[in-house]
Design an enzyme around this catalytic site. Sequence first.
Site, PDB file in Angstrom:
ATOM      1  N   ARG A 167       0.849  -1.185   0.000  1.00  0.00           N
ATOM      2  CA  ARG A 167       0.000   0.000   0.000  1.00  0.00           C
ATOM      3  C   ARG A 167       0.887   1.238   0.000  1.00  0.00           C
ATOM      4  O   ARG A 167       2.100   1.145   0.152  1.00  0.00           O
ATOM      5  CB  ARG A 167      -1.002   0.022   1.156  1.00  0.00           C
ATOM      6  CG  ARG A 167      -0.600  -0.583   2.457  1.00  0.00           C
ATOM      7  CD  ARG A 167       0.377   0.198   3.289  1.00  0.00           C
ATOM      8  NE  ARG A 167       0.049   1.603   3.423  1.00  0.00           N
ATOM      9  CZ  ARG A 167       0.936   2.564   3.603  1.00  0.00           C
ATOM     10  NH1 ARG A 167       2.225   2.280   3.657  1.00  0.00           N
ATOM     11  NH2 ARG A 167       0.577   3.813   3.726  1.00  0.00           N
ATOM     12  N   ASP A 193      -2.640  10.402  -2.443  1.00  0.00           N
ATOM     13  CA  ASP A 193      -2.883   9.327  -3.399  1.00  0.00           C
ATOM     14  C   ASP A 193      -3.294   9.854  -4.764  1.00  0.00           C
ATOM     15  O   ASP A 193      -3.126   9.164  -5.769  1.00  0.00           O
ATOM     16  CB  ASP A 193      -3.949   8.387  -2.857  1.00  0.00           C
ATOM     17  CG  ASP A 193      -3.426   7.562  -1.699  1.00  0.00           C
ATOM     18  OD1 ASP A 193      -3.042   6.406  -1.936  1.00  0.00           O
ATOM     19  OD2 ASP A 193      -3.384   8.074  -0.571  1.00  0.00           O
ATOM     20  N   ASN A 227      -6.129  11.907   0.250  1.00  0.00           N
ATOM     21  CA  ASN A 227      -5.226  11.124   1.079  1.00  0.00           C
ATOM     22  C   ASN A 227      -6.071  10.278   2.020  1.00  0.00           C
ATOM     23  O   ASN A 227      -7.305  10.326   1.983  1.00  0.00           O
ATOM     24  CB  ASN A 227      -4.276  12.043   1.860  1.00  0.00           C
ATOM     25  CG  ASN A 227      -3.111  11.275   2.494  1.00  0.00           C
ATOM     26  OD1 ASN A 227      -2.451  10.491   1.832  1.00  0.00           O
ATOM     27  ND2 ASN A 227      -2.886  11.496   3.777  1.00  0.00           N
ATOM     28  N   LYS A 228      -5.433   9.486   2.854  1.00  0.00           N
ATOM     29  CA  LYS A 228      -6.140   8.579   3.748  1.00  0.00           C
ATOM     30  C   LYS A 228      -7.217   9.312   4.546  1.00  0.00           C
ATOM     31  O   LYS A 228      -7.045  10.450   4.963  1.00  0.00           O
ATOM     32  CB  LYS A 228      -5.140   7.921   4.692  1.00  0.00           C
ATOM     33  CG  LYS A 228      -5.713   6.864   5.609  1.00  0.00           C
ATOM     34  CD  LYS A 228      -6.451   5.776   4.849  1.00  0.00           C
ATOM     35  CE  LYS A 228      -5.593   5.068   3.834  1.00  0.00           C
ATOM     36  NZ  LYS A 228      -6.338   4.071   3.039  1.00  0.00           N
TER      37      LYS A 228
END
Length: 354
Positions: free
Chosen positions: A59, A257, A267-268
Amino acid sequence: MTANLRLDRLPRTVELARAADGAATLAYVDQRLLPGKLAIERTADWGAVVDAIKTLAVRGAPAIGVAGAAAVALWAREAAGGDTGAGEVSAYRAALERTAEEIACARPTAVNLRWAVERVLGRARVALDGGAAPAAVADALFAEAKRMEAEDEAANRAIGAHGAALLRQGSRVLTHCNAGSLATAFYGTALGVVYAAAEQGKIERVYADETRPVGQGARLTSWELARAGVPCTLVCDNMAASLMAKGEVDAVIVGADRIAANGDAANKIGTYGVAVLARHHGIPFYVAAPISTIDPAIADGSGIPIEERDASEVLPVAIEGVDVWNPAFDVTPAGLITRIVTERGAFEPDKLVY
């Protein structure tokens, strides 16, 4: 101030290799097992690489991209066989295109995956158009994937250098999720900035958000920083506001990302909230990512596809009558981002160069 860095204690996250007989394998850190066990898996099966990407064994946007390129190269080696006639070459090309699309769709939000797959696919098309046999195409794709590994590390080190220049001596940095060496071929983006700054004696401490629901900060960032010798404190996600209010955070640095043309950054999940908190407390909020993470085809964050993952990540044992919403990412508006740091420099979001 940080002690001497021990980056030699960090494993290479994804690494393509070839044996003397020409067989290709991908070695990757199975991040699902960290921090309890550092396990490096090796496979020659492109499908196993796709599964590793889908299940978060691999990941982090840059690492996913490198692994995706390697998966195409592994398929090409497996499918090459011996001498191939014109009709078989046509079938090989069609199968390559289908396989590449399957690999590119393994995770939808991280644009690096499709970017990397398209890059090696483009190399294959050129070789096939030039009359190369599948075995020669496989060799070309292996070489291209290896170049991408080296380029990723070089880009990360450049990101680190540009980002470190933004930090003052004695900086206390908060990060969310894991954008370290584990999220790349090696070195890291957000943590690449930390490592570069630590080498200059600028880092006093890194605060790692646990990053619910999968715990990338708790399991990966804290493990990586401790292994590298960077002072680290793990905090629950809901403690970031209190930490900032106490004046304990000098900068926030996260990865991405996918970054839209206007500078909005996915992003997360939870990153958006951290950005809001940083703005309220007057703390600079930096996004560190390679240029391959920028998607100029998407005008703003509303066009970024957001992956939704299984409910079991949030609620391991289902409760009748309870639904679960589990988006893997959120989008931080460009207006909340102080600088986006790439291998080309540190830019205001509306002045991003790519």
